[in-house]
Design a protein around this motif. Structure first.
Motif, PDB file in Angstrom:
ATOM      1  N   PHE A 264      11.013 -15.080  23.007  1.00 18.57           N
ATOM      2  CA  PHE A 264      10.436 -13.763  22.778  1.00 18.57           C
ATOM      3  C   PHE A 264      10.657 -13.281  21.344  1.00 18.57           C
ATOM      4  O   PHE A 264      11.756 -13.350  20.802  1.00 18.57           O
ATOM      5  CB  PHE A 264      11.063 -12.727  23.723  1.00 18.57           C
ATOM      6  CG  PHE A 264      10.766 -12.939  25.180  1.00 18.57           C
ATOM      7  CD1 PHE A 264       9.466 -12.974  25.651  1.00 18.57           C
ATOM      8  CD2 PHE A 264      11.799 -13.089  26.091  1.00 18.57           C
ATOM      9  CE1 PHE A 264       9.192 -13.153  26.996  1.00 18.57           C
ATOM     10  CE2 PHE A 264      11.549 -13.274  27.440  1.00 18.57           C
ATOM     11  CZ  PHE A 264      10.239 -13.310  27.899  1.00 18.57           C
ATOM     12  N   SER A 265       9.580 -12.784  20.745  1.00 21.04           N
ATOM     13  CA  SER A 265       9.631 -12.088  19.454  1.00 21.04           C
ATOM     14  C   SER A 265      10.156 -12.945  18.306  1.00 21.04           C
ATOM     15  O   SER A 265      10.675 -12.425  17.323  1.00 21.04           O
ATOM     16  CB  SER A 265      10.476 -10.808  19.579  1.00 21.04           C
ATOM     17  OG  SER A 265       9.982  -9.784  18.762  1.00 21.04           O
ATOM     18  N   THR A 266      10.027 -14.266  18.437  1.00 27.66           N
ATOM     19  CA  THR A 266      10.434 -15.169  17.358  1.00 27.66           C
ATOM     20  C   THR A 266       9.306 -16.151  17.060  1.00 27.66           C
ATOM     21  O   THR A 266       8.472 -16.440  17.918  1.00 27.66           O
ATOM     22  CB  THR A 266      11.698 -15.966  17.714  1.00 27.66           C
ATOM     23  OG1 THR A 266      11.416 -16.831  18.820  1.00 27.66           O
ATOM     24  CG2 THR A 266      12.845 -15.040  18.088  1.00 27.66           C
ATOM     25  N   ARG A 267       9.326 -16.690  15.854  1.00 29.73           N
ATOM     26  CA  ARG A 267       8.352 -17.703  15.468  1.00 29.73           C
ATOM     27  C   ARG A 267       8.892 -19.084  15.815  1.00 29.73           C
ATOM     28  O   ARG A 267      10.089 -19.267  15.999  1.00 29.73           O
ATOM     29  CB  ARG A 267       8.086 -17.627  13.969  1.00 29.73           C
ATOM     30  CG  ARG A 267       7.700 -16.239  13.472  1.00 29.73           C
ATOM     31  CD  ARG A 267       6.335 -15.792  13.971  1.00 29.73           C
ATOM     32  NE  ARG A 267       6.032 -14.432  13.550  1.00 29.73           N
ATOM     33  CZ  ARG A 267       4.944 -13.760  13.944  1.00 29.73           C
ATOM     34  NH1 ARG A 267       4.068 -14.343  14.741  1.00 29.73           N
ATOM     35  NH2 ARG A 267       4.737 -12.520  13.529  1.00 29.73           N
ATOM     36  N   GLY A 268       8.025 -20.042  15.861  1.00 30.71           N
ATOM     37  CA  GLY A 268       8.451 -21.409  16.097  1.00 30.71           C
ATOM     38  C   GLY A 268       8.393 -21.788  17.563  1.00 30.71           C
ATOM     39  O   GLY A 268       8.171 -20.959  18.448  1.00 30.71           O
ATOM     40  N   ARG A 269       8.587 -23.083  17.788  1.00 29.67           N
ATOM     41  CA  ARG A 269       8.562 -23.639  19.146  1.00 29.67           C
ATOM     42  C   ARG A 269       9.886 -24.340  19.400  1.00 29.67           C
ATOM     43  O   ARG A 269      10.463 -24.959  18.502  1.00 29.67           O
ATOM     44  CB  ARG A 269       7.409 -24.625  19.296  1.00 29.67           C
ATOM     45  CG  ARG A 269       6.043 -24.044  18.975  1.00 29.67           C
ATOM     46  CD  ARG A 269       5.479 -23.277  20.138  1.00 29.67           C
ATOM     47  NE  ARG A 269       4.981 -24.176  21.168  1.00 29.67           N
ATOM     48  CZ  ARG A 269       4.504 -23.764  22.349  1.00 29.67           C
ATOM     49  NH1 ARG A 269       4.509 -22.489  22.653  1.00 29.67           N
ATOM     50  NH2 ARG A 269       4.056 -24.630  23.227  1.00 29.67           N
ATOM     51  N   PHE A 270      10.332 -24.267  20.640  1.00 31.24           N
ATOM     52  CA  PHE A 270      11.623 -24.825  21.006  1.00 31.24           C
ATOM     53  C   PHE A 270      11.468 -25.724  22.226  1.00 31.24           C
ATOM     54  O   PHE A 270      10.481 -25.642  22.966  1.00 31.24           O
ATOM     55  CB  PHE A 270      12.610 -23.693  21.337  1.00 31.24           C
ATOM     56  CG  PHE A 270      12.915 -22.803  20.173  1.00 31.24           C
ATOM     57  CD1 PHE A 270      14.023 -23.018  19.370  1.00 31.24           C
ATOM     58  CD2 PHE A 270      12.074 -21.736  19.856  1.00 31.24           C
ATOM     59  CE1 PHE A 270      14.301 -22.205  18.297  1.00 31.24           C
ATOM     60  CE2 PHE A 270      12.335 -20.909  18.776  1.00 31.24           C
ATOM     61  CZ  PHE A 270      13.454 -21.146  17.995  1.00 31.24           C
TER      62      PHE A 270
END
Length: 476
Positions: free
Chosen positions: A77-83
């Motif tokens: 949530f509310s962050t850039r990028g993929r994990f």
């Protein structure tokens, strides 16, 4: 308990989760589920920007694994990028539980959202499932989480130091992720068998206000996603994981009631038995907090004139929020404050409300802390008689002139019998999200969450990203 009973319980829960369809769920229940998604996501967004434990969680997420070059991954949530999806599920669950503000199921004595919702969203990003499947999975996850906890019994779990949100939530997350991933009934049974090896959560965080409470709630989401994914790919899980000889109901408590795990399936929807918290504190303090707010509404801040505050709790309320009393009278951290009835009631008597932004100020306020030290708690037989189905509370305010004010609250604000209005949910949501996303962003996120049936997980995550210049968010 016989092995055969255990097998039947496990199969019936697996059948419920694997075969549940959107059309099977009553519309009113589905509407409530969307409200819970909005409430949980709003809390998570604020916690990403504001909770003290978030920077270390995000740093750990980066270290544990970003998505590979193939683009497979999930969103925090509310962050850039993929994990890596398990990492995203863990962090999303943890941030959503960071404020102790997420929906609470009183009969199960746990928060079902931080396991079911992040597991369902991560699974949907993995397989491209739509909003209807996500919502259906969340309903199934709530059911499994709450019914497993009711079968275990919250009080026996707390007495042994288990955290029900994490222990039972692991099975709810498995059900939610498994439903999104399209597990068969047999695969779902294997997934529950795998989840048995992962169900964990300790109440030891109470000793020092540790962030592990948040972590283990999110870890339940991660573990459920992993269990469902392994089962999807043919991995064999233990049979009879709930009531086998070494299963959950034997290993975790001395006298489980397994029939409660399947009582009322598709008749009593646990989404409908869950409440929304108006204060970011342990739910067992909320009834006394309501009473303190009522005192403030009638009398204003009379803290300097109060000689003593006496709060009646259940036995479990005492364990979580009342003792050791000298420690509870001297909260030093946010978690300390959240699990101190003494502090919660003192804040409410001072100002008639308790919001997330109040913690830094009130933990440093000499008058609030002085009143906290003049509070004491006891096991009120009336409160204990209602537990665990009702989280009642009592309050006696003794004035320096000898006058006393006594009151009793049967059902705290936010529980289904005393539920908040949609506007109250929106006001809570706005107070949390608007400082992070701005006015337009807050409105867009609420719309995405409450219309999830026609959206995707990607739509929901996109709406959690800042859209306009923001004012500074107060430190939490």
């Amino acid at each position: 308990m016989s092995e055969n009973i255990g097998e039947n319980i496990t199969r019936r829960l697996a059948e419920h989760a694997a075969t549940l369809r959107y059309a099977d769920v009553p519309p009113a229940v589905m509407e409530r589920a969307k409200l819970f998604v909005a409430d949980f996501v709003g809390i998570a967004v604020r916690a990403v920007h504001d909770a003290d434990s978030t920077p270390s969680m995000l740093a750990a997420a980066e270290a544990l694994g970003a998505a590979g070059n193939d683009g497979v991954g999930a969103t925090i949530f509310s962050t850039r990028g993929r994990f890596a999806p398990p990492v995203a599920a863990l962090v999303n669950g943890a941030v959503g539980h960071s404020m102790d503000f997420d929906p609470m199921n009183t009969p199960a004595s746990l928060a079902p959202s931080p396991s079911a919702i992040p597991a369902a969203l991560a699974a949907a990003e993995m397989c491209g499932a739509g909003g209807r499947d996500i919502l259906t999975a969340i309903v199934a996850g709530y059911d499994v989480t709450c019914k497993v906890s009711q079968a275990l019994g919250a009080a026996p779990m707390y007495e042994r130091g288990f955290h029900p949100t994490a222990v039972a939530g692991c099975f709810g997350a498995t059900a939610a992720a498994g439903r999104v991933l399209g597990l068969s009934v047999e695969q779902m049974m294997h997934a529950f068998g795998i989840a048995l090896s992962e169900a964990a959560g300790s109440m030891q965080y109470l000793r020092n206000g540790a962030w592990t409470k948040r972590f283990q709630a999110g870890n339940a989401a991660r573990n459920g996603l992993v269990a469902a994914t392994f089962a999807k790919h043919g991995f064999t899980g233990a049979v009879d994981p709930l009531e086998g000889r070494f299963g959950l109901f034997h290993a975790y408590v001395p006298d489980a009631q397994p029939e409660k795990a399947v009582a009322g399936l598709r008749k009593v929807w646990e989404v409908a038995t869950t409440g929304i918290k108006p204060y970011p504190a342990c739910r067992l303090s909320h009834a006394p907090a309501d009473l303190a707010a009522a005192f403030y509404a009638q009398h204003g801040d009379r803290s300097d004139d109060i000689a003593e505050v006496v709060v009646g709790l259940s036995n479990t309320g005492m364990v979580l929020t009342g003792v050791p009393e000298e420690q509870k009278r001297q909260p030093k951290s946010v978690v300390d404050g959240q699990f101190s009835t003494h502090f919660t009631v003192a804040v409410m008597l001072r100002q008639g409300k308790l919001a997330w932004d109040d913690y830094p100020k009130q933990l440093a306020d000499a008058r609030t802390l002085a009143l906290t030290r003049r509070a004491r708690v006891f096991v009120d037989p009336r409160v204990e008689a209602n537990y665990p189905n009702l989280l009642s509370g009592s309050l006696k305010v003794v004035m320096r002139d000898g006058a006393t004010h006594e009151s009793f609250q049967r059902v705290p604000k936010g529980d289904p019998e005393n539920f908040v209005t949609t506007q109250e949910v929106r006001s809570k949501f706005s107070s949390l999200v608007r400082p992070c996303l701005g006015e337009a962003g807050e409105a867009a996120l609420f719309d995405a969450a409450t219309h999830l049936e026609s959206r995707t997980a990607a739509d929901l995550f996109a709406a959690t990203m800042p859209r306009e210049p923001l004012r500074a968010v107060a430190a939490g």
